[in-house]
Design a protein around this motif. Structure first.
Motif: not given
Length: 554
Positions: A297-322
């Motif tokens: 039931g996830y929506t594409p809009e919410s996934i795109r928003e999530f990807c925008d919020k986590i941004g683009v980094a040059k280093r590996e990090n652990l994103i909170d699924v929350g």
């Protein structure tokens, strides 16, 4: 004043390339191998590649890296296309590495003729031994000194099917003492007598990923070839091929892949979960595949928003699924249709309401959306509420039902609990209540104020549904650091099936593409397992982050 969002490092590169005149426009690509289902890590890559092209007026190709016929299938091709479209993106060209098999073969011949590639008869074990180690240089193959003419002839014979699988390979001739292990005469072609999902049995030699990838980028004139960090060591080889073949200079850039708490993103581990029946399949709503989160039931809009919020980094990090769940809740709150469903029913009889009477009340579909309209809700003498909404002996701040206490029924009336019935074991089976006729929602003239509001369903009109309450598949926050086999950390409570939930009859009209908030219970969607006479709803996410509470308790 709205604060302008700063550019990520890839956007800075693109803007510099465009402003300097290096490129007039940008071309990106999303290049999945069709050997499985896409997961949330791919979703990040899709959003990045397509998003960059959209922002800067370029375009994106969808190119299937179909160079390994043994693991690939058209089923995966179709699922990948569906996932990309569902996320809201459209590619300009649908391409396949197999489209370029003739060109790639000619590129290989060109390297042979420049004495930059040779046919090697060594076994895979011998080649691995020749490679050396990161601290010790490798050794030249005894077949490295073959003449150009001999290599051309042998490579033609490989293509013609003269040799068995593993009997010969084509290797680049670079430097067996190179610091970068990928530059120590890497394999360009191997023999595989296998049926290909697109080219059939035309080919029995297939290019390796490193040989196909950069050249495919060059053929398509990809300006920015965006990969995850593990491809940094491959970049030198990527550029070597482009330089020696004198082809379009595509450039590779790397970003950090998506790693999430309580989640595995390894395709190998996900396959284990499926094959060992820890989940029901690739689209099990607990899986991190795009098909699974769509089913959940996830929506594409919410996934795109999530990807925008986590941004683009040059280093590996652990994103909170929350954070992902937060984005899902935020979007669902705006679009979900409100409905009432009772999971653990306790019967109420409204003793002063006429027997046999049914009243049709009105309930708003979504208070966040003034254009969402309303639906009809039947109200009658006998209702169901949740067991947890009544206490025989209630503490001071319990604002739900208790003997002598009043609450409002959502969209309906204020009621007062007068008495209750117990069974032989002391369990409460029925409440007897009276309602205040003047207290109807929307036209209340009773003057009575209550602090509690309960959801309910009419016993006579309720429909029975099954609900599947999904939670995180793993108990360990960071599975890369967890001890033992990753499967030992599977959450035994990741799925709770409630086979008989009473819901308002409006849910009989439920559609697969719609999202619902069951009041006070969470967000839900209709599962494809539903059929006439048996509706199944998946819980997408709870109304609040229950895991955050657990962490605080701990």
């Amino acid at each position: 004043m709205i604060e302008e969002k700063s550019l990520n490092f890839l956007e800075e590169i693109v803007e510099n390339d465009l402003s300097s005149g290096k490129h007039k426009s940008i071309v990106t690509r999303f290049p999945p191998e069709p050997n499985g289902y896409l997961h949330m890590g791919h979703a990040k890559s899709i959003c990045l590649n397509f998003g960059l092209a959209l922002k800067y007026g370029g375009y994106t190709n969808l190119r299937f890296d179909d160079t390994n016929p043994i693991t690939e299938d058209t089923e995966y091709v179709e699922s990948i296309k569906n996932d990309v479209k569902w996320l809201g993106f459209q590619w300009k060209n649908e391409l396949y590495a197999s489209d370029y098999f003739n060109q790639l073969y000619e590129f290989a011949v060109k390297l042979i003729k420049k004495d930059l590639a040779y046919v090697d008869d060594s076994t895979s074990e011998e080649i691995a031994e020749q490679k050396g180690t990161p601290t010790q240089p490798g050794k030249n193959s005894p077949f490295r000194s073959r003449t150009v003419d001999e290599n051309v002839k042998l490579f033609e014979e490989m293509k013609a099917g003269k040799y068995k699988d593993g009997e010969k390979v084509l290797r680049a001739k670079i430097d067996m003492g190179h610091q970068n292990m990928h530059m120590r005469d890497p394999i360009l072609y191997r023999i595989k007598h296998a049926h290909h999902h697109r080219t059939g049995d035309k080919w029995c030699i297939y290019p390796m990923y490193d040989f196909a990838h950069g050249q495919s980028d060059a053929i398509e004139k990809i300006t920015h070839s965006i990969c995850t960090l593990e491809f940094i060591p491959h970049r030198e080889l990527y550029e070597w091929f482009i330089e020696k073949l004198e082809i379009y200079p595509s450039r590779q850039y790397e970003f950090a892949r998506l790693n999430m708490t309580y989640t595995v993103m390894s395709k190998r581990k996900l396959l284990q979960l499926v094959n060992e029946n820890h989940v029901s399949g690739w689209d099990d709503p607990r899986m991190p595949t795009i098909s699974a989160v769509r089913r959940r039931g996830y929506t594409p809009e919410s996934i795109r928003e999530f990807c925008d919020k986590i941004g683009v980094a040059k280093r590996e990090n652990l994103i909170d699924v929350g954070l992902l769940e937060f984005c899902v809740r935020e979007h669902l709150n705006k679009i979900a249709l409100r409905r009432m469903a009772v999971f653990d029913p306790l019967k109420i009889v409204i003793t002063n309401y006429p027997e046999g009477k049914t009243e049709i009340l009105s309930g708003e579909n979504n208070p966040e959306d003034e254009n969402s309209g309303s639906r009809e809700i039947p109200f009658s003498r006998e209702l169901y509420i949740e067991q947890e909404d009544f206490m025989e002996v209630a503490p001071k701040k319990f604002f739900r039902l208790a003997p002598g206490q009043m609450v409002r029924l959502k969209y309906a009336y204020i009621i007062r609990c007068d008495s209750f019935v117990k069974d032989a074991n002391g369990g409460i089976t029925e409440l007897h209540c009276t309602y205040i006729p003047e207290s109807r929602s929307g036209s209340d003239t009773s003057g009575i104020s209550v602090k509690g509001t309960l959801h309910w369903v009419s016993a006579q009109h309720a429909v029975t549904i099954e609900t599947r309450l999904y939670d995180r598949l793993f108990k360990a926050e960071d599975l890369s650091q967890a001890e033992g086999d990753f499967k030992e950390h599977i959450n035994p409570d990741s799925l709770l099936v409630v086979p008989k939930v009473y819901a308002e009859p409006e849910l009989l009209k439920a559609k697969g593409e719609e999202r619902y908030q069951f009041l006070r219970k969470g967000y839900f969607c209709l599962d494809p397992d539903s059929k006439d006479g048996k509706l199944v709803f998946n819980r997408t996410v709870t109304l609040k982050d229950m895991w955050a509470k657990e962490v605080k308790k701990g």
